[in-house]
Design an enzyme around this catalytic site. Sequence first.
Site, PDB file in Angstrom:
ATOM      1  N   VAL A 134       0.852  -1.184   0.000  1.00 25.30           N
ATOM      2  CA  VAL A 134       0.000   0.000   0.000  1.00 25.30           C
ATOM      3  C   VAL A 134       0.892   1.240   0.000  1.00 25.30           C
ATOM      4  CG1 VAL A 134      -1.757   1.284   1.266  1.00 25.30           C
ATOM      5  CG2 VAL A 134      -1.816  -1.231   1.255  1.00 25.30           C
ATOM      6  N   LYS A 135       0.673   2.116  -0.986  1.00 28.59           N
ATOM      7  CA  LYS A 135       1.503   3.328  -1.060  1.00 28.59           C
ATOM      8  C   LYS A 135       0.869   4.439  -0.249  1.00 28.59           C
ATOM      9  CE  LYS A 135       3.761   4.492  -4.931  1.00 28.59           C
ATOM     10  NZ  LYS A 135       3.874   4.806  -6.373  1.00 28.59           N
ATOM     11  N   ILE A 136       1.655   4.933   0.709  1.00 28.37           N
ATOM     12  CA  ILE A 136       1.196   5.986   1.616  1.00 28.37           C
ATOM     13  C   ILE A 136       2.179   7.150   1.515  1.00 28.37           C
ATOM     14  CG2 ILE A 136       0.766   6.572   4.042  1.00 28.37           C
ATOM     15  CD1 ILE A 136      -1.184   4.474   3.267  1.00 28.37           C
TER      16      ILE A 136
END
Length: 219
Positions: free
Chosen positions: A86-88
């Site tokens: 998941v890109k945060i």
Amino acid sequence: MKLFLDTANLDEIRDGARLGVVSGVTTNPSLAASAGIGDREAYRSAVAEIASFVDGPISVEVVSTDTQGMVDEGRDIANWIPNPWVKIPSTIEGIEAIATLAGEGIRVNQTLCFSVNQAILGAQAGATVVSPFIGRLDDIGHDGIALIRDIADLFREAAVETQVMAASVRHPLHCLKAAQAGAHIATVPYRTLIQMAQHPLTDAGLARFIADWQKASQT
Ligand code: E4P
């Protein structure tokens, strides 16, 4: 240094995966939009298709900017495919979201990283990988490769587990320099991956070999 493909274009990913050198894929909202993906369901089905022909982590970015929204999106994305990252973003709200998601065992790619301090925060929060954007730093007269080296050196000396992924790669020299600077991964556009194999002396040498062989077989 492992190579990931930095695109949401299914044709590019299918062609790239066939080369046998691609270990994962990164996407972001801009890449998704330029591949014609216009909503969350379309993003989800494109990511499922990518996962069907790439055996490795696929990075999918959240579009919320508040912590709870990022956490909710991250938990959802974590169920889309077998190997999601998941890109945060590297905001303070993002750091809190990284800590929550990582605490639940969800793998996080800390994106939009432009400083060592941001990388330190992401690593402390438990990011699996941090993505310094080298091209965008170069664009404003900073040294993107120096940032890769600074983070990689620091993480190695402190035995930090978070890996360093060179992102915003624009050309083959970025790949070479990122590898020399200690990046564990470089995520590269399809065009750059192809350029990595190109050399005029290889082409000229191959043409000479073929020509000599044809001449010999005609005598
Ligand atoms: C990948 O994770 C990044 O989102 C991407 O490399 C950004 O690249 P750009 O700076 O060329 O948009």
